[in-house]
Design a protein around this motif. Structure first.
Motif, mmCIF file in Angstrom:
data_model
loop_
_atom_site.group_PDB
_atom_site.id
_atom_site.type_symbol
_atom_site.label_atom_id
_atom_site.label_comp_id
_atom_site.label_asym_id
_atom_site.label_seq_id
_atom_site.Cartn_x
_atom_site.Cartn_y
_atom_site.Cartn_z
ATOM 1 N N THR A 21 0.921 -1.311 -0.104
ATOM 2 C CA THR A 21 0.143 -0.066 -0.030
ATOM 3 C C THR A 21 0.881 1.313 0.102
ATOM 4 N N ASP A 22 1.984 1.322 0.848
ATOM 5 C CA ASP A 22 2.816 2.412 0.948
ATOM 6 C C ASP A 22 3.539 2.850 -0.207
ATOM 7 N N ARG A 23 3.830 1.687 -1.120
ATOM 8 C CA ARG A 23 4.614 1.802 -2.419
ATOM 9 C C ARG A 23 3.737 2.513 -3.191
ATOM 10 N N GLU A 24 2.510 2.235 -3.392
ATOM 11 C CA GLU A 24 1.456 2.726 -4.315
ATOM 12 C C GLU A 24 1.495 4.088 -4.089
ATOM 13 N N SER A 25 1.076 4.492 -2.709
ATOM 14 C CA SER A 25 1.002 5.782 -2.604
ATOM 15 C C SER A 25 2.013 6.816 -2.587
ATOM 16 N N TRP A 26 3.567 6.185 -2.490
ATOM 17 C CA TRP A 26 4.570 6.978 -2.654
ATOM 18 C C TRP A 26 4.608 7.127 -4.120
ATOM 19 N N ARG A 27 4.443 6.221 -4.989
ATOM 20 C CA ARG A 27 4.546 6.213 -6.133
ATOM 21 C C ARG A 27 3.524 7.210 -6.782
ATOM 22 N N ALA A 28 2.280 7.375 -6.329
ATOM 23 C CA ALA A 28 1.218 8.144 -6.829
ATOM 24 C C ALA A 28 1.694 9.546 -6.388
#
Lengths: 249, 113
Positions: free
Chosen positions: B92-99
């Protein structure tokens, strides 16, 4: 010439952290492991540096005990607060439970009035009786207020801490609470070992021992004292760092 | 000389950073700190005292799990590993930071980069 002894210095650092923080021994173990690893690296990187100075640097980088304690407290739960809350819950519940319980009556049969008197005495019932008595007599009312309030005052004084006051509790309060908790629990044990006689008519004698209300009430003081002690430790203001004296190797 | 990354961003990135490092395998506090320095080229300034409260918070939240082990020197050391909940959080964090990173890249276009 004093030789730098890593073990001595680590032990000294550990004592200081344990004294001035609320960190658990396990948490201090982890920090000690880090301290040693950092010290080894510091020695490898700057071998020309005196070890005492390297040790001071590493300690300073790790942070002061009180600051570490606060950070750990933020990361975890406040250990003292659930304890104080439990103390207050026990204190409140104790008012609805019997102070004493009937152990036995000797000789003669158990009289129903005696059961009512000894076996089901609850503080809130006594309190209500005393209040109704005091309502008609001002002097008696003052006396009742003193008798009811005084033994409970130390615990009532912990209410600001429970409500979030950041003012530190006075040391005497902690001692009074702890002392009352221990003494009352001790007296309770004594009364179990040696139940107090309760005279009744026709030569019958009843013996009573402390009831659940008494135990909860006594333990609530000990818990509140423990909570205040932990609270004080977690907020322990750390003095200036005590540097390791520069020593020749 | 580059300015260090400001502390709010360091704090915000601490969870995905620790979880990412632990996704590579079980390790202990000091090694995590070294990894952070290595991965960020020294730009993320993590103080020694900051790491352990972070680890304890992640452990309290069930994202990582610690266990004590004896080192070769006979000392006790706490090793941490990622839990299955931690793996999900990392994803989840990875997706957020990518966004966040993607949006910033887009907003900067080419002119401000």
């Amino acid at each position: 010439m004093v030789v730098f002894e890593l073990e001595t210095e680590v032990a000294r650092w550990r004592r200081k952290v344990e004294r001035s923080s609320s960190l658990s021994p396990r948490e201090v173990d982890e920090l000690e492991d880090h301290l040693r690893a950092r010290f080894e690296l510091e020695r490898e990187m700057t071998p020309e540096r005196p070890p005492a100075r390297a040790f001071n640097t590493v300690c300073a980088e790790l942070g002061e005990a009180a600051a570490l304690s606060r950070e750990f407290a933020k990361a975890g739960r406040r250990r003292w607060r659930p304890l104080l809350l439990a103390g207050w819950a026990m204190f409140a519940v104790s008012f609805f439970l019997p102070i004493s319980r009937m152990a036995w009556v000797d000789p003669g049969a158990l009289h129903p009035d005696l059961v009512a008197l000894v076996g089901s005495q609850r503080p809130y019932e006594l309190l209500w009786t005393l209040i109704t008595m005091g309502a008609t007599d001002a002097v008696l009312a003052v006396w009742i207020a003193a008798v009811v309030l005084l033994p409970n005052l130390p615990l009532l004084m912990t209410l600001p801490a429970l409500l979030g006051s950041r003012r530190s509790a006075r040391r005497w309060l902690l001692r009074v609470l702890g002392g009352m908790g221990i003494v009352n629990l001790g007296l309770g044990v004594f009364r179990v070992v040696s139940p107090s006689p309760f005279p009744y008519d026709e030569g019958a004698v009843a013996f009573s021992t402390p009831g659940a209300g008494y135990w909860l009430w006594s333990a609530s003081f000990a818990l509140a004292a423990a909570a205040l002690w932990l609270r004080g430790r977690s907020w322990a203001a750390d003095g200036p760092a005590e540097p390791v004296a520069e020593r020749a190797t | 000389m580059k300015k260090p990354v400001y502390k709010e961003l360091v704090a915000a990135s601490s969870r995905p950073m620790v979880l990412s490092i632990l996704s590579g395998g079980e390790t202990y506090g000091y090694e995590i700190l070294k990894q952070v320095q290595l991965l960020s080229g020294g730009e993320l300034e993590w103080s020694d005292g900051m790491l352990y409260p972070v680890l304890h918070r992640l452990e309290r939240d069930g994202l990582i799990k610690g266990r004590w082990q004896l080192t070769d020197a006979g000392r006790r050391r706490k090793y941490y590993r990622l839990t299955s909940r931690g793996k999900r959080q990392l994803s989840t964090d990875r997706e957020s930071w990518r966004a966040v990173y993607g949006a910033l890249q887009m907003s900067w276009g080419g002119s401000h980069v």
